[in-house]
Write a protein that holds these residues in place. Structure first.
Motif, PDB file in Angstrom:
ATOM      1  N   LEU A 124       0.838  -1.212   0.000  1.00  0.00           N
ATOM      2  CA  LEU A 124       0.000   0.000   0.000  1.00  0.00           C
ATOM      3  C   LEU A 124       0.860   1.242   0.000  1.00  0.00           C
ATOM      4  CD1 LEU A 124      -3.100   1.035   1.901  1.00  0.00           C
ATOM      5  CD2 LEU A 124      -0.975   2.177   2.563  1.00  0.00           C
ATOM      6  N   SER A 125       0.437   2.249  -0.745  1.00  0.00           N
ATOM      7  CA  SER A 125       1.086   3.551  -0.600  1.00  0.00           C
ATOM      8  C   SER A 125       0.104   4.665  -0.938  1.00  0.00           C
ATOM      9  CB  SER A 125       2.342   3.658  -1.463  1.00  0.00           C
ATOM     10  OG  SER A 125       3.133   4.741  -0.975  1.00  0.00           O
ATOM     11  N   GLY A 126       0.386   5.841  -0.387  1.00  0.00           N
ATOM     12  CA  GLY A 126      -0.478   6.994  -0.625  1.00  0.00           C
ATOM     13  C   GLY A 126       0.320   8.113  -1.252  1.00  0.00           C
ATOM     14  N   GLN A 165       0.191  12.325  -1.887  1.00  0.00           N
ATOM     15  CA  GLN A 165      -0.516  13.573  -1.593  1.00  0.00           C
ATOM     16  C   GLN A 165      -0.784  14.329  -2.901  1.00  0.00           C
ATOM     17  OE1 GLN A 165      -0.455  16.106   1.519  1.00  0.00           O
ATOM     18  NE2 GLN A 165       1.121  15.092   2.702  1.00  0.00           N
ATOM     19  N   PHE A 225      -3.576   5.071  -3.102  1.00  0.00           N
ATOM     20  CA  PHE A 225      -4.667   6.044  -2.927  1.00  0.00           C
ATOM     21  C   PHE A 225      -4.152   7.478  -2.947  1.00  0.00           C
ATOM     22  CE2 PHE A 225      -3.844   7.426   1.388  1.00  0.00           C
ATOM     23  CZ  PHE A 225      -3.039   6.403   1.874  1.00  0.00           C
ATOM     24  N   ALA A 265      -4.088  10.826  -1.143  1.00  0.00           N
ATOM     25  CA  ALA A 265      -4.227  11.176   0.278  1.00  0.00           C
ATOM     26  C   ALA A 265      -4.842  12.575   0.427  1.00  0.00           C
ATOM     27  CB  ALA A 265      -2.864  11.073   0.971  1.00  0.00           C
ATOM     28  N   HIS A 314      -5.123  13.882   4.087  1.00  0.00           N
ATOM     29  CA  HIS A 314      -3.833  14.419   4.534  1.00  0.00           C
ATOM     30  C   HIS A 314      -3.589  15.810   3.959  1.00  0.00           C
ATOM     31  CE1 HIS A 314      -2.659  10.246   5.673  1.00  0.00           C
ATOM     32  NE2 HIS A 314      -1.969  10.901   6.568  1.00  0.00           N
ATOM     33  N   TYR A 356      -1.169  13.796  12.007  1.00  0.00           N
ATOM     34  CA  TYR A 356      -0.964  13.273  10.651  1.00  0.00           C
ATOM     35  C   TYR A 356      -0.451  11.823  10.662  1.00  0.00           C
ATOM     36  CZ  TYR A 356       1.135  13.501   5.859  1.00  0.00           C
ATOM     37  OH  TYR A 356       1.501  13.280   4.553  1.00  0.00           O
ATOM     38  N   MET A 360      -2.001   8.373   8.916  1.00  0.00           N
ATOM     39  CA  MET A 360      -1.199   7.569   7.987  1.00  0.00           C
ATOM     40  C   MET A 360      -1.148   6.105   8.445  1.00  0.00           C
ATOM     41  SD  MET A 360       2.429   8.497   6.336  1.00  0.00           S
ATOM     42  CE  MET A 360       3.552   7.230   5.759  1.00  0.00           C
ATOM     43  N   ASP A 391      -4.369   4.520   7.450  1.00  0.00           N
ATOM     44  CA  ASP A 391      -4.387   4.177   6.013  1.00  0.00           C
ATOM     45  C   ASP A 391      -3.789   2.801   5.786  1.00  0.00           C
ATOM     46  OD1 ASP A 391      -5.168   6.778   5.271  1.00  0.00           O
ATOM     47  OD2 ASP A 391      -3.077   7.452   5.125  1.00  0.00           O
ATOM     48  N   ILE A 392      -2.661   2.588   6.471  1.00  0.00           N
ATOM     49  CA  ILE A 392      -1.878   1.369   6.244  1.00  0.00           C
ATOM     50  C   ILE A 392      -2.560   0.159   6.889  1.00  0.00           C
ATOM     51  CG2 ILE A 392       0.351   0.279   6.821  1.00  0.00           C
ATOM     52  CD1 ILE A 392       1.522   3.221   6.721  1.00  0.00           C
ATOM     53  N   VAL A 424       5.003  -1.234   2.665  1.00  0.00           N
ATOM     54  CA  VAL A 424       4.664   0.142   2.300  1.00  0.00           C
ATOM     55  C   VAL A 424       5.876   0.774   1.598  1.00  0.00           C
ATOM     56  CG1 VAL A 424       3.814   2.363   3.156  1.00  0.00           C
ATOM     57  CG2 VAL A 424       3.170   0.255   4.335  1.00  0.00           C
ATOM     58  N   VAL A 445       7.986   3.628   0.274  1.00  0.00           N
ATOM     59  CA  VAL A 445       8.040   5.077   0.556  1.00  0.00           C
ATOM     60  C   VAL A 445       9.452   5.611   0.339  1.00  0.00           C
ATOM     61  CG1 VAL A 445       6.185   5.365   2.265  1.00  0.00           C
ATOM     62  CG2 VAL A 445       8.427   4.512   2.994  1.00  0.00           C
ATOM     63  N   GLN A 487       9.697   9.262   4.845  1.00  0.00           N
ATOM     64  CA  GLN A 487       8.490   8.698   5.450  1.00  0.00           C
ATOM     65  C   GLN A 487       8.781   7.537   6.406  1.00  0.00           C
ATOM     66  OE1 GLN A 487       5.352   9.990   5.011  1.00  0.00           O
ATOM     67  NE2 GLN A 487       6.443  11.623   3.938  1.00  0.00           N
TER      68      GLN A 487
HETATM   69  N1  TRP Z   1       2.684  10.960   4.018  1.00  0.00           N
HETATM   70  C1  TRP Z   1       2.932  10.483   2.681  1.00  0.00           C
HETATM   71  C2  TRP Z   1       3.728  11.561   1.898  1.00  0.00           C
HETATM   72  O1  TRP Z   1       3.672  12.714   2.237  1.00  0.00           O
HETATM   73  C3  TRP Z   1       1.633  10.186   1.955  1.00  0.00           C
HETATM   74  C4  TRP Z   1       0.848   9.103   2.654  1.00  0.00           C
HETATM   75  C5  TRP Z   1      -0.305   9.253   3.353  1.00  0.00           C
HETATM   76  C6  TRP Z   1       1.212   7.724   2.705  1.00  0.00           C
HETATM   77  N2  TRP Z   1      -0.705   8.048   3.854  1.00  0.00           N
HETATM   78  C7  TRP Z   1       0.186   7.095   3.477  1.00  0.00           C
HETATM   79  C8  TRP Z   1       2.285   6.976   2.209  1.00  0.00           C
HETATM   80  C9  TRP Z   1       0.230   5.715   3.759  1.00  0.00           C
HETATM   81  C10 TRP Z   1       2.316   5.612   2.491  1.00  0.00           C
HETATM   82  C11 TRP Z   1       1.298   4.995   3.260  1.00  0.00           C
HETATM   83  O2  TRP Z   1       4.365  11.214   0.913  1.00  0.00           O
END
Ligand code: TRP
Ligand code: ADP
Length: 327
Positions: A11-13, A15, A44, A46, A49, A131, A135, A138-139, A147, A149, A153
């Motif tokens: 999983l990854s997010g 912004q 996804f 974010a 966030h 924050y 996060m 999310d995970i 994850v 990143v 992160q």
């Molecule tokens: N904080 C991450 C960034 O700024 C984005 C993010 C939000 C994220 N939720 C996450 C990354 C969950 C990995 C998993 O790049």
């Protein structure tokens, strides 16, 4: 208890904070796309966030739509990865609250990214402070294992491990403890030689083309060695950027020309620009097509949210039972 998935869950997010640049691509997006072959991927946008920094509806909406189109153009395949908007899975906010009950203030107070933002003069909202809990939610909401990143992160991932461990010790094993996977290119340099970042205004945007791209590439900072003199590839930013796209033989060829004084910075920049154009041409074409079909993009995100929510609701069932919220 749901069965653990046979493939690792990744999983990854991202912004929705503006236009993607070479640092984002080689530092993050490229790995995300490649990992689709290795596990069950959840990616996804974010947007919850982003509310900690973007407080303008149109900007948030436009940026979110743009990053969705960017990812799809760059190879995110909705038949292999679940792709969704974070705010379409509101269960993450419920889990955020529950995790905040097992999170020490001290843990959040040590967050480097929070401290850095405060030092830059950004107002300290409660949302910015918590924050890392969002996060972690999310995970953990889809019980992820890996994850991917960037280095910045990693501390957030350590915090996620801490929260998952505390929750499991208090309430029984609900969450797998996730691990991070560091992206390969951890530091792509920008046009001024510092780390490429939107906040330094030194980016080369991947969907820029034509004159604007040429202007950016020709503006990369170099020293003032005159044409015909030997150049050092090891300290040259143009060479470093060229290397992101080049084969080993191409790199060796250009390095030899540098050392022999056979090429100047202007020539090297032209080579870099044509590498960027060749590499991103098919993605630009795909992006153009997708931008004409906003409904297709919306359908992808809606279907992604449906699949992510099914997982999120299964997790929340476990969490509610384990904590005694459901009886
Ligand atoms: N904080 C991450 C960034 O700024 C984005 C993010 C939000 C994220 N939720 C996450 C990354 C969950 C990995 C998993 O790049
Ligand atoms: P920016 O610094 O431009 O605001 P973000 O913080 O939004 O970029 O970064 C999004 C993702 O891209 C993160 O995973 C981050 O690690 C990666 N990334 C950003 N800049 C670079 C860079 N210069 N080199 C490598 N990876 C980067």
């Amino acid at each position: 208890m749901p069965q653990p998935p046979s493939k690792p869950r990744i999983l990854s997010g991202v912004q929705p904070s503006g236009k993607l640049h070479l640092g984002n691509y080689f530092g993050a997006v490229k790995q995300h796309i490649e990992l689709q072959a290795q596990g069950e991927c959840f990616y996804f946008i974010a947007d919850y966030h982003a509310l900690t920094t973007i407080q303008d509806a149109r900007t948030l909406r436009d940026n979110s739509r743009d990053v969705a189109i960017d990812y799809l153009a760059l190879g995110l395949d909705p038949s292999r990865a679940v792709f969704y908007r974070q705010s379409d899975v509101p269960e993450v906010t419920e889990l955020t609250w529950i995790l905040s009950a097992v999170t020490n203030m001290g843990l959040l107070e040590r967050a480097v990214s929070y401290k850095e933002k405060i030092e830059k003069g950004i107002d300290a909202s409660v949302g910015l402070f918590t924050y890392p809990v969002l996060m972690a939610a999310d995970i953990l909401i889809v019980r992820s294992n890996i994850v991917p990143v960037g280095k910045d992160q990693v501390q957030h991932l350590e915090m996620t491990q801490d929260m998952a461990g505390k929750f499991n010790r208090a309430f029984g094993d609900v969450f797998p403890i996730p691990t991070w996977r560091l992206d390969k290119e951890s530091k792509v340099l920008g046009t001024d030689g510092q780390k490429m970042s939107k906040s330094y205004g030194n980016t080369i945007d991947i969907f820029a083309e034509g004159k604007p791209l040429e202007k950016t590439v020709m503006g990369i900072k170099t020293d003032s060695t005159p044409l015909g003199q030997p150049l050092n590839p090891d300290t040259c930013n143009v060479f470093a950027l060229f290397s992101l796209f080049a084969t080993e033989a191409e790199k060796a060829g250009l390095a030899a020309d540098y050392r022999a004084g056979k090429i100047g910075y202007g020539g090297a920049k032209k080579l870099l620009k044509s590498k960027i154009d060749d590499y991103f041409a098919p993605f630009r074409a795909k992006r153009g097509e997708l931008a004409q079909r906003p409904d297709t993009v919306e359908d992808v995100l809606r279907e992604g949210a449906r699949r992510a929510r099914t997982e999120a609701q299964a997790t929340m069932d476990l969490v509610r039972k384990a904590t005694g919220l459901r009886w």
